[in-house]
Structures are given as structure tokens and as C-alpha cells.
Write an enzyme that holds these catalytic residues in place. Structure first.
Site, PDB file in Angstrom:
ATOM      1  N   GLY A   1       0.814  -1.220   0.000  1.00 17.45           N
ATOM      2  CA  GLY A   1       0.000   0.000   0.000  1.00 17.45           C
ATOM      3  C   GLY A   1       0.845   1.266   0.000  1.00 17.45           C
TER       4      GLY A   1
ATOM      5  N   ASP B   1      10.219  -5.782  -5.438  1.00 23.50           N
ATOM      6  CA  ASP B   1       9.232  -6.387  -4.533  1.00 23.50           C
ATOM      7  C   ASP B   1       9.451  -7.896  -4.498  1.00 23.50           C
ATOM      8  OD1 ASP B   1       6.595  -5.552  -3.051  1.00 23.50           O
ATOM      9  OD2 ASP B   1       6.136  -7.455  -4.049  1.00 23.50           O
ATOM     10  N   ASP B   2       9.175  -8.493  -3.356  1.00 27.58           N
ATOM     11  CA  ASP B   2       9.453  -9.920  -3.200  1.00 27.58           C
ATOM     12  C   ASP B   2       8.251 -10.802  -3.548  1.00 27.58           C
ATOM     13  OD1 ASP B   2      11.966  -9.200  -2.439  1.00 27.58           O
ATOM     14  OD2 ASP B   2      11.525  -9.240  -0.289  1.00 27.58           O
TER      15      ASP B   2
ATOM     16  N   GLY C   1       5.712   0.640   4.920  1.00 24.30           N
ATOM     17  CA  GLY C   1       5.048   1.401   5.980  1.00 24.30           C
ATOM     18  C   GLY C   1       5.618   1.138   7.366  1.00 24.30           C
TER      19      GLY C   1
ATOM     20  N   HIS D   1       3.997  24.996  13.236  1.00 24.42           N
ATOM     21  CA  HIS D   1       5.316  25.632  13.226  1.00 24.42           C
ATOM     22  C   HIS D   1       6.283  25.039  14.257  1.00 24.42           C
ATOM     23  CE1 HIS D   1       4.705  27.753  17.057  1.00 24.42           C
ATOM     24  NE2 HIS D   1       3.432  27.717  16.703  1.00 24.42           N
TER      25      HIS D   1
ATOM     26  N   HIS E   1       6.273   7.871  11.678  1.00 16.92           N
ATOM     27  CA  HIS E   1       5.090   7.849  10.805  1.00 16.92           C
ATOM     28  C   HIS E   1       3.978   8.674  11.449  1.00 16.92           C
ATOM     29  CE1 HIS E   1       1.978   5.235   8.403  1.00 16.92           C
ATOM     30  NE2 HIS E   1       1.722   6.525   8.315  1.00 16.92           N
TER      31      HIS E   1
ATOM     32  N   ILE F   1      -3.988   7.046  13.208  1.00 20.48           N
ATOM     33  CA  ILE F   1      -4.874   7.923  12.428  1.00 20.48           C
ATOM     34  C   ILE F   1      -5.677   8.862  13.340  1.00 20.48           C
ATOM     35  CG2 ILE F   1      -6.712   6.159  12.361  1.00 20.48           C
ATOM     36  CD1 ILE F   1      -7.136   7.075   9.384  1.00 20.48           C
TER      37      ILE F   1
HETATM   38  C1  LIG Z   1      -3.395   1.181  19.381  1.00 24.07           C
HETATM   39  C2  LIG Z   1      -3.456  -0.035  18.512  1.00 24.07           C
HETATM   40  C3  LIG Z   1      -2.174  -0.114  17.671  1.00 24.07           C
HETATM   41  C4  LIG Z   1      -3.515  -1.196  19.501  1.00 24.07           C
HETATM   42  O1  LIG Z   1      -3.543  -2.400  18.843  1.00 24.07           O
HETATM   43  P1  LIG Z   1      -3.357  -3.749  19.701  1.00 24.07           P
HETATM   44  O2  LIG Z   1      -2.016  -3.785  20.318  1.00 24.07           O
HETATM   45  O3  LIG Z   1      -3.747  -4.875  18.800  1.00 24.07           O
HETATM   46  O4  LIG Z   1      -4.324  -3.553  20.929  1.00 24.07           O
HETATM   47  P2  LIG Z   1      -5.747  -4.228  21.209  1.00 24.07           P
HETATM   48  O5  LIG Z   1      -6.611  -4.164  19.978  1.00 24.07           O
HETATM   49  O6  LIG Z   1      -5.478  -5.561  21.813  1.00 24.07           O
HETATM   50  O7  LIG Z   1      -6.380  -3.249  22.283  1.00 24.07           O
HETATM   51  C5  LIG Z   1      -5.931  -3.203  23.620  1.00 24.07           C
HETATM   52  C6  LIG Z   1      -6.917  -2.353  24.411  1.00 24.07           C
HETATM   53  O8  LIG Z   1      -6.809  -1.005  23.984  1.00 24.07           O
HETATM   54  C7  LIG Z   1      -8.064  -0.524  23.463  1.00 24.07           C
HETATM   55  N1  LIG Z   1      -7.773   0.270  22.285  1.00 24.07           N
HETATM   56  C8  LIG Z   1      -7.105  -0.116  21.181  1.00 24.07           C
HETATM   57  N2  LIG Z   1      -6.989   0.904  20.321  1.00 24.07           N
HETATM   58  C9  LIG Z   1      -7.601   1.959  20.902  1.00 24.07           C
HETATM   59  C10 LIG Z   1      -7.799   3.290  20.498  1.00 24.07           C
HETATM   60  N3  LIG Z   1      -7.331   3.737  19.325  1.00 24.07           N
HETATM   61  N4  LIG Z   1      -8.460   4.119  21.327  1.00 24.07           N
HETATM   62  C11 LIG Z   1      -8.917   3.693  22.524  1.00 24.07           C
HETATM   63  N5  LIG Z   1      -8.751   2.428  22.959  1.00 24.07           N
HETATM   64  C12 LIG Z   1      -8.101   1.558  22.163  1.00 24.07           C
HETATM   65  C13 LIG Z   1      -8.842  -1.791  23.114  1.00 24.07           C
HETATM   66  O9  LIG Z   1     -10.235  -1.546  23.127  1.00 24.07           O
HETATM   67  C14 LIG Z   1      -8.378  -2.719  24.190  1.00 24.07           C
HETATM   68  O10 LIG Z   1      -9.062  -2.420  25.372  1.00 24.07           O
HETATM   69  P3  LIG Z   1      -9.533  -3.581  26.402  1.00 24.07           P
HETATM   70  O11 LIG Z   1      -8.261  -4.253  26.847  1.00 24.07           O
HETATM   71  O12 LIG Z   1     -10.247  -2.817  27.477  1.00 24.07           O
HETATM   72  O13 LIG Z   1     -10.411  -4.479  25.604  1.00 24.07           O
HETATM   73  C15 LIG Z   1      -4.662  -0.048  17.534  1.00 24.07           C
HETATM   74  O14 LIG Z   1      -5.861  -0.313  18.229  1.00 24.07           O
HETATM   75  C16 LIG Z   1      -4.857   1.268  16.800  1.00 24.07           C
HETATM   76  O15 LIG Z   1      -5.446   2.233  17.287  1.00 24.07           O
HETATM   77  N6  LIG Z   1      -4.329   1.314  15.577  1.00 24.07           N
HETATM   78  C17 LIG Z   1      -4.378   2.512  14.758  1.00 24.07           C
HETATM   79  C18 LIG Z   1      -4.358   2.118  13.300  1.00 24.07           C
HETATM   80  C19 LIG Z   1      -4.024   3.282  12.412  1.00 24.07           C
HETATM   81  O16 LIG Z   1      -3.991   4.407  12.822  1.00 24.07           O
HETATM   82  N7  LIG Z   1      -3.738   2.999  11.166  1.00 24.07           N
HETATM   83  C20 LIG Z   1      -3.331   4.025  10.227  1.00 24.07           C
HETATM   84  C21 LIG Z   1      -2.203   3.520   9.390  1.00 24.07           C
HETATM   85  S1  LIG Z   1      -1.812   4.602   8.075  1.00 24.07           S
END
Ligand SMILES: CC(C)(COP(=O)(O)OP(=O)(O)OC[C@H]1O[C@@H](n2cnc3c(N)ncnc32)[C@H](O)[C@@H]1OP(=O)(O)O)[C@@H](O)C(=O)NCCC(=O)NCCS
Length: 207
Positions: A13, A35-36, A68, A135, A144, A165
Site C-alpha cells: 500500500g 518487490d518480493d 510502511g 510551526h 510515521h 490515524i
Molecule cells: C493502538 C493499537 C495499535 C492497539 O492495537 P493492539 O495492540 O492490537 O491492541 P488491542 O486491539 O489488543 O487493544 C488493547 C486495548 O486497547 C483498546 N484500544 C485499542 N486501540 C484503541 C484506540 N485507538 N483508542 C482507545 N482504545 C483503544 C482496546 O479496546 C483494548 O481495550 P480492552 O483491553 O479494554 O479491551 C490499535 O488499536 C490502533 O489504534 N491502531 C491505529 C491504526 C491506524 O492508525 N492505522 C493508520 C495507518 S496509516
């Protein structure tokens, strides 16, 4: 004059978004991927080899890592840098970059980004779609900033951190190395320990 060739390492992506921006920039006479996977073309652009034979292309191409994951991007970026690769900066034509902004090699600035004056962005960073960096920010290498993130003035993000995000960081805040902020996080106090943080305001959930 278009005289150069661009090689993008990785056709996932992120690599394909880089290709799309590079096509929009109109700066390269040809664009290809390493790319692999077994796929031979992506977006009509040729895959000319795998990531195992990068050194063959150092002299002929400008090369950028289109991966990424911060750790993998850093690892391959450091290899090509040590091989003497010419590593470009990729900036979408619809990004707004203020005066006295410095951007390190291998960093990608996507569509709709605004970076205000006097901010410094390190090498190998991703400043993703529609994010704003106000600023006097200092964003270190291999960070990232995901789509729709907003950083207020004088924010420091240290090496290798990843902001999910839509996250928001208030002014004069520092976030240490190797942090991961979940989607929609709001940071109003310095984060001094590496780890995973979520919520409003953020709390640490895992190491
Ligand atoms: C933070 C993050 C990385 C955690 O992923 P993870 O390690 O798999 O964590 P889990 O899904 O097991 O969540 C753990 C706990 O945190 C909470 N949690 C996870 N993400 C959260 C968020 N963004 N806001 C609030 N709570 C969150 C879950 O509900 C869970 O709570 P619980 O233990 O009470 O059930 C993921 O949830 C996230 O927010 N990813 C963002 C993706 C993104 O921005 N992508 C853009 C790419 S360009």
C-alpha cells in the site's frame, strides 16, 4: 527535464501511494518497483527485481523505501544510504510546505498535508494524507504521522514513533522514541517512556 529513474522498494500500500505521488510530481522518466512477491507489475509499473538485489540498482536509479513499517523502513533505508544511493524526498503537489521547513531524504509527504514554517522533519518519515504539522515541530527520523493527525506548534516526536490515524498532539509536547499511539489519541502531556498509548487523554496500554 525528466532525466532520472525512480525505484521504489516495496509495492504494498505505501509503496503504491509513493508511486502515485511520484507520477503526479512528473519528475522521473521512469518509475519501477523492487518487490518480493511474484507479481510483475503494479499500477502498470514494472517490478524489476526483489529486495535481495538492491545493490545492482544504486547507480542507475534514485531509490526510496516504500515500506510502511517503521522498523523495516529504517533497516532498508540505512542499507541503501550506506551503499551511497541517491534517496529523494517525495512531496505531493497538493501539500503545503512553509518557509524554512527542512525535510530529510527518503521522507514522503502525502496529499493534503500542511507543514508550517520552521519545522524540521527527519529522514525516512511518512507524513500521511491530510495531516498537519504546525510551526517549529521537530520530527525525528523514521517517524510515521498517520492520516489526519494534527500536531500543534513546537511539538517533538522522537525517532521511530508512530502516531495512529486522527491523533492530536497539543503544543510544546514531546513524545519519546518508539511510541505507538492508537487511532484518535489525544496527547496533552509529554510521553517519556516508549510504549503503546491510546485514549483521550492517552494512557499506556502495553510496553
Ligand atoms: C493502538 C493499537 C495499535 C492497539 O492495537 P493492539 O495492540 O492490537 O491492541 P488491542 O486491539 O489488543 O487493544 C488493547 C486495548 O486497547 C483498546 N484500544 C485499542 N486501540 C484503541 C484506540 N485507538 N483508542 C482507545 N482504545 C483503544 C482496546 O479496546 C483494548 O481495550 P480492552 O483491553 O479494554 O479491551 C490499535 O488499536 C490502533 O489504534 N491502531 C491505529 C491504526 C491506524 O492508525 N492505522 C493508520 C495507518 S496509516
Amino acid at each position: 527535464m525528466k532525466s532520472k529513474k525512480l525505484l521504489i522498494i516495496g509495492a504494498g500500500g505505501h509503496g503504491r501511494v509513493i508511486a502515485d505521488i511520484a507520477l503526479n510530481m512528473g519528475k522521473w522518466q521512469s518509475i519501477a518497483f523492487l518487490d518480493d512477491s511474484n507479481t510483475t507489475t503494479f499500477m502498470g509499473l514494472e517490478v524489476i527485481g526483489s529486495t535481495h538485489n538492491i545493490s545492482e540498482y544504486i547507480n542507475e536509479y534514485e531509490i526510496i523505501v516504500g515500506i510502511g513499517d517503521n522498523g523495516k523502513r529504517k533497516e532498508i533505508h540505512e542499507i541503501i544510504e550506506s551503499l551511497g544511493a541517491k534517496i529523494p524526498v517525495i512531496i505531493h503537489p497538493n501539500a503545503v510546505i512553509g518557509s524554512q521547513v527542512e525535510i530529510g531524504m527518503g521522507t514522503v509527504i502525502m496529499a493534503g498535508v500542511t507543514i508550517n514554517c520552521c519545522s524540521v522533519i527527519g529522514k525516512g518519515c511518512i507524513i500521511n494524507t491530510g495531516s498537519t504539522v504546525d510551526h517549529d515541530n521537530h520530527i525525528e527520523d523514521f517517524v510515521h504521522i498517520s492520516p489526519g493527525v494534527h500536531l500543534a506548534g513546537s511539538v517533538n516526536i522522537e525517532r521511530g514513533s508512530w502516531l495512529g490515524i486522527g491523533s492530536i498532539v497539543s503544543n510544546n509536547i514531546s513524545i519519546t522514541t518508539d511510541c505507538k499511539l492508537g487511532a484518535g489519541s489525544v496527547v496533552v502531556k509529554d510521553i517519556t517512556e516508549p510504549g503503546k498509548y491510546v485514549g483521550v487523554p492517552v494512557r499506556r496500554i502495553k510496553l
